[in-house]
Design a protein around this motif. Structure first.
Motif, PDB file in Angstrom:
ATOM      1  N   SER A 167      51.875  27.755  40.783  1.00  0.00           N
ATOM      2  CA  SER A 167      53.143  27.345  41.398  1.00  0.00           C
ATOM      3  C   SER A 167      53.694  28.389  42.361  1.00  0.00           C
ATOM      4  CB  SER A 167      54.181  27.056  40.298  1.00  0.00           C
ATOM      5  OG  SER A 167      54.457  28.224  39.544  1.00  0.00           O
ATOM      6  N   GLY A 168      52.961  29.508  42.528  1.00  0.00           N
ATOM      7  CA  GLY A 168      53.374  30.499  43.517  1.00  0.00           C
ATOM      8  C   GLY A 168      54.128  31.684  42.966  1.00  0.00           C
ATOM      9  N   ASP A 169      54.101  31.868  41.644  1.00  0.00           N
ATOM     10  CA  ASP A 169      54.744  33.037  41.035  1.00  0.00           C
ATOM     11  C   ASP A 169      53.653  34.010  40.604  1.00  0.00           C
ATOM     12  OD1 ASP A 169      56.249  34.887  39.757  1.00  0.00           O
ATOM     13  OD2 ASP A 169      57.027  33.572  38.187  1.00  0.00           O
ATOM     14  N   PRO A 170      53.344  35.022  41.425  1.00  0.00           N
ATOM     15  CA  PRO A 170      52.193  35.892  41.131  1.00  0.00           C
ATOM     16  C   PRO A 170      52.517  37.118  40.284  1.00  0.00           C
ATOM     17  CG  PRO A 170      53.043  36.416  43.296  1.00  0.00           C
ATOM     18  CD  PRO A 170      53.959  35.357  42.726  1.00  0.00           C
ATOM     19  N   ARG A 171      53.626  37.098  39.565  1.00  0.00           N
ATOM     20  CA  ARG A 171      53.958  38.280  38.777  1.00  0.00           C
ATOM     21  C   ARG A 171      53.037  38.377  37.562  1.00  0.00           C
ATOM     22  NH1 ARG A 171      60.015  37.093  37.401  1.00  0.00           N
ATOM     23  NH2 ARG A 171      59.031  35.045  37.132  1.00  0.00           N
ATOM     24  N   PRO A 172      52.356  39.512  37.362  1.00  0.00           N
ATOM     25  CA  PRO A 172      51.493  39.665  36.176  1.00  0.00           C
ATOM     26  C   PRO A 172      52.328  39.809  34.916  1.00  0.00           C
ATOM     27  CG  PRO A 172      51.559  41.691  37.449  1.00  0.00           C
ATOM     28  CD  PRO A 172      52.305  40.669  38.269  1.00  0.00           C
ATOM     29  N   ARG A 173      51.802  39.294  33.791  1.00  0.00           N
ATOM     30  CA  ARG A 173      52.530  39.326  32.529  1.00  0.00           C
ATOM     31  C   ARG A 173      52.269  40.606  31.749  1.00  0.00           C
ATOM     32  NH1 ARG A 173      53.819  34.218  30.622  1.00  0.00           N
ATOM     33  NH2 ARG A 173      54.809  35.300  28.889  1.00  0.00           N
ATOM     34  N   HIS A 174      51.054  41.137  31.839  1.00  0.00           N
ATOM     35  CA  HIS A 174      50.658  42.347  31.105  1.00  0.00           C
ATOM     36  C   HIS A 174      50.856  42.176  29.601  1.00  0.00           C
ATOM     37  CE1 HIS A 174      50.095  44.450  34.847  1.00  0.00           C
ATOM     38  NE2 HIS A 174      51.333  44.231  35.211  1.00  0.00           N
ATOM     39  N   ARG A 175      50.560  40.981  29.092  1.00  0.00           N
ATOM     40  CA  ARG A 175      50.655  40.723  27.654  1.00  0.00           C
ATOM     41  C   ARG A 175      49.255  40.656  27.060  1.00  0.00           C
ATOM     42  NH1 ARG A 175      54.624  35.979  25.945  1.00  0.00           N
ATOM     43  NH2 ARG A 175      53.916  36.835  23.950  1.00  0.00           N
ATOM     44  N   ARG A 176      49.088  41.279  25.893  1.00  0.00           N
ATOM     45  CA  ARG A 176      47.805  41.248  25.203  1.00  0.00           C
ATOM     46  C   ARG A 176      48.023  40.729  23.788  1.00  0.00           C
ATOM     47  NH1 ARG A 176      47.279  41.496  29.649  1.00  0.00           N
ATOM     48  NH2 ARG A 176      46.046  42.927  30.941  1.00  0.00           N
ATOM     49  N   TYR A 177      46.935  40.179  23.186  1.00  0.00           N
ATOM     50  CA  TYR A 177      47.083  39.414  21.958  1.00  0.00           C
ATOM     51  C   TYR A 177      46.235  39.949  20.807  1.00  0.00           C
ATOM     52  CZ  TYR A 177      48.677  36.421  25.712  1.00  0.00           C
ATOM     53  OH  TYR A 177      49.304  35.943  26.815  1.00  0.00           O
ATOM     54  N   GLY A 178      45.514  41.021  20.999  1.00  0.00           N
ATOM     55  CA  GLY A 178      44.705  41.574  19.928  1.00  0.00           C
ATOM     56  C   GLY A 178      43.408  40.849  19.681  1.00  0.00           C
ATOM     57  N   VAL A 179      43.075  39.871  20.533  1.00  0.00           N
ATOM     58  CA  VAL A 179      41.806  39.152  20.446  1.00  0.00           C
ATOM     59  C   VAL A 179      41.006  39.510  21.699  1.00  0.00           C
ATOM     60  CG1 VAL A 179      40.685  36.903  20.259  1.00  0.00           C
ATOM     61  CG2 VAL A 179      42.908  37.283  19.171  1.00  0.00           C
ATOM     62  N   PRO A 180      39.850  40.166  21.557  1.00  0.00           N
ATOM     63  CA  PRO A 180      39.135  40.671  22.747  1.00  0.00           C
ATOM     64  C   PRO A 180      38.886  39.593  23.798  1.00  0.00           C
ATOM     65  CG  PRO A 180      38.150  41.556  20.745  1.00  0.00           C
ATOM     66  CD  PRO A 180      39.157  40.543  20.299  1.00  0.00           C
ATOM     67  N   ASP A 187      43.386  39.860  31.192  1.00  0.00           N
ATOM     68  CA  ASP A 187      43.075  40.862  32.223  1.00  0.00           C
ATOM     69  C   ASP A 187      42.705  40.197  33.547  1.00  0.00           C
ATOM     70  OD1 ASP A 187      43.542  42.921  30.462  1.00  0.00           O
ATOM     71  OD2 ASP A 187      41.449  43.140  29.866  1.00  0.00           O
ATOM     72  N   VAL A 188      41.879  39.169  33.467  1.00  0.00           N
ATOM     73  CA  VAL A 188      41.453  38.474  34.688  1.00  0.00           C
ATOM     74  C   VAL A 188      42.650  37.806  35.365  1.00  0.00           C
ATOM     75  CG1 VAL A 188      40.035  36.592  35.576  1.00  0.00           C
ATOM     76  CG2 VAL A 188      39.100  38.148  33.867  1.00  0.00           C
ATOM     77  N   LEU A 189      43.519  37.166  34.582  1.00  0.00           N
ATOM     78  CA  LEU A 189      44.687  36.510  35.166  1.00  0.00           C
ATOM     79  C   LEU A 189      45.637  37.528  35.795  1.00  0.00           C
ATOM     80  CD1 LEU A 189      45.520  33.737  32.541  1.00  0.00           C
ATOM     81  CD2 LEU A 189      44.566  33.437  34.825  1.00  0.00           C
ATOM     82  N   ASP A 190      45.831  38.674  35.125  1.00  0.00           N
ATOM     83  CA  ASP A 190      46.702  39.704  35.706  1.00  0.00           C
ATOM     84  C   ASP A 190      46.108  40.264  36.993  1.00  0.00           C
ATOM     85  OD1 ASP A 190      48.563  39.409  33.744  1.00  0.00           O
ATOM     86  OD2 ASP A 190      47.936  41.129  32.555  1.00  0.00           O
ATOM     87  N   ALA A 191      44.784  40.485  36.990  1.00  0.00           N
ATOM     88  CA  ALA A 191      44.142  40.973  38.213  1.00  0.00           C
ATOM     89  C   ALA A 191      44.267  39.947  39.337  1.00  0.00           C
ATOM     90  CB  ALA A 191      42.668  41.295  37.942  1.00  0.00           C
ATOM     91  N   SER A 192      44.093  38.664  39.002  1.00  0.00           N
ATOM     92  CA  SER A 192      44.251  37.611  40.009  1.00  0.00           C
ATOM     93  C   SER A 192      45.680  37.563  40.516  1.00  0.00           C
ATOM     94  CB  SER A 192      43.849  36.261  39.406  1.00  0.00           C
ATOM     95  OG  SER A 192      42.502  36.271  38.980  1.00  0.00           O
TER      96      SER A 192
END
Length: 423
Positions: A167-180, A187-192
């Motif tokens: 939708s055009g909001d490119p802010r990375p979340r930097h959230r991790r869930y403890g599941v590799p 990581d891929v979504l944040d890099a994108s």
């Protein structure tokens, strides 16, 4: 997702309970039956030994005496050769467990116990196994729900992140869930998101730079075309058309430089060029605008200099400085060329009030302006200068003096510089 995880976990637990539960029931039933049989056999041997001892000692054997030594819930029958049958307790009905023992004097002792006691014991065992199985099922469901939430919630969150990117909001979340695996997707979504943000920033910057850098040249070109449209002198029209064509070529170079600089500000295409031609061209292009404002633009300093850079980029830097002096400065604007060490310097100064001290250190930052302007021109000029290895500095505040430093063409003593065409 949650329902499938819970259903699959519950199915596995039920299968395990069914396999091990049935086996456990069979084993426990056999163990209880064997234990009851051993108990009855042991009881029969014990009564036989009691009867033997009393017969040897010549004592009387009767039901009252034997009942004290027999279990209350068991039935015992003693057959003594040559004597009456002795019975102890009530004979059970239905299925029984029977134990038999023969004494040394030939007496036969038979002990019977109802199978209902075994059935009750098996029932209690089944109840305990069922309760444990139920607790296992409840624990499995709770663990499955927890695990399903642990896996499904991050997936829902990642889907929301992907939807925001779309939708055009490119802010990375930097959230991790403890599941590799899920963290790898995050990581891929944040890099994108960061790449998309950089691309959007570059596009917005390109649009702003292009709007700012092309505004004045297009206005000058429009004035040239208007002069061609109203003149009846063929020579004048031809001269203005030639100048207009040169301006179109410079506009093309401006667009190309902006595109290149938006992709990689460090990318340059420096060549050796005649600095006098670029300075002269800028003075001629801006003289009508200064004349209309009742001001003058002149040049001074050393001539015949050759610098290393991109002529179009250098022209745009000088144009930004000249326009800045036209908008914010005053009096005559002077372009002065000089040499310092192995560098060629072009200074642009005017007779205006200069740059405020609080803006001096930030004058080249975007959106920084002393008046109601975009604050883009000087920032773009600095980027263009640095792309070819030069630099743009504010060397004096009052009056304002901007200096463009370019590398000087180095010529060996046995060589003479040859003129190069300027587009």
């Amino acid at each position: 997702m949650r329902r499938r995880l819970i259903s699959s976990t519950l199915a596995v637990v039920l299968v395990v309970i069914a396999v091990f539960g049935v086996s456990l029931v069979i084993v426990e039933t056999r163990t209880i039956t064997s234990s009851a049989q051993e108990s009855v056999d042991s009881e029969a041997l014990r009564l036989a030994s009691i009867v033997d001892s009393r017969l040897i000692s010549g004592e009387r054997v009767d039901p009252d005496i034997l009942s004290d030594h027999s279990g209350a819930e068991r039935y015992a029958r003693i057959d003594i050769p040559g004597g009456p049958r002795i019975e102890v307790g009530d004979r059970p009905e239905g299925g029984v467990i029977r134990g038999t023992a023969v004494g040394e004097h030939g007496e036969k002792v038979t002990v019977e116990e109802s199978r209902s006691s075994i059935t009750r014991e098996v029932g209690r065992t089944l109840l305990i196994i069922g309760a444990v199985a139920l607790l296992a099922v409840v624990a499995a469901v709770l663990l499955a729900v927890r695990q399903a939430n642990r896996l499904a919630s991050p997936l829902t969150d990642l889907a929301g992140t992907a939807e925001r990117l779309g939708s055009g909001d490119p802010r990375p979340r930097h959230r991790r869930y403890g599941v590799p695996e899920l963290d790898r997707v995050a990581d891929v979504l944040d890099a994108s998101a960061e790449r998309i943000a950089r691309m959007l920033t570059a596009e917005r910057r390109l649009a702003a730079d292009a709007s700012h850098q092309l505004r004045t040249p297009l206005t000058a070109l429009s004035m040239r075309l208007e002069e061609i449209a109203v003149t009846d002198d063929l020579d004048t029209a031809r001269e203005e058309a030639t100048i207009a064509l040169a301006q179109v070529e410079r506009l093309t170079d401006v667009v190309q430089r902006l595109l290149t600089n938006s992709r990689d500000p460090r990318t340059g295409s420096a060549v050796a060029f005649d600095l006098d031609e670029v300075v002269k061209q800028q003075i001629e292009e801006w003289r009508p605008a200064y004349r209309s404002a009742g001001r003058a633009i002149v040049r001074s300093g050393k001539t015949g200099l050759r610098a290393v850079g991109t002529p179009g980029a250098v022209a745009q830097v000088l144009a930004a400085l000249i326009e800045n002096s036209l908008m914010h400065g005053g009096g005559t604007v002077a372009l002065r060329t000089r040499v310092t060490g192995n560098q060629v310097v072009v200074e642009v100064t005017d007779e205006g009030p200069g740059v405020p001290a609080d803006l001096g250190a930030r004058i080249f930052e975007r959106t920084i302006s002393g008046r109601n302007s975009t604050g883009i021109g000087l920032a773009v000029a600095r980027d263009l200068a640095e792309a070819d290895g030069g630099r743009l500095e504010l060397v004096q505040l009052k009056p304002a003096v901007f200096a463009l430093f370019l590398s000087r063409e180095t010529v060996r003593r046995d060589e003479t510089p040859s003129p190069r065409p300027i587009r």
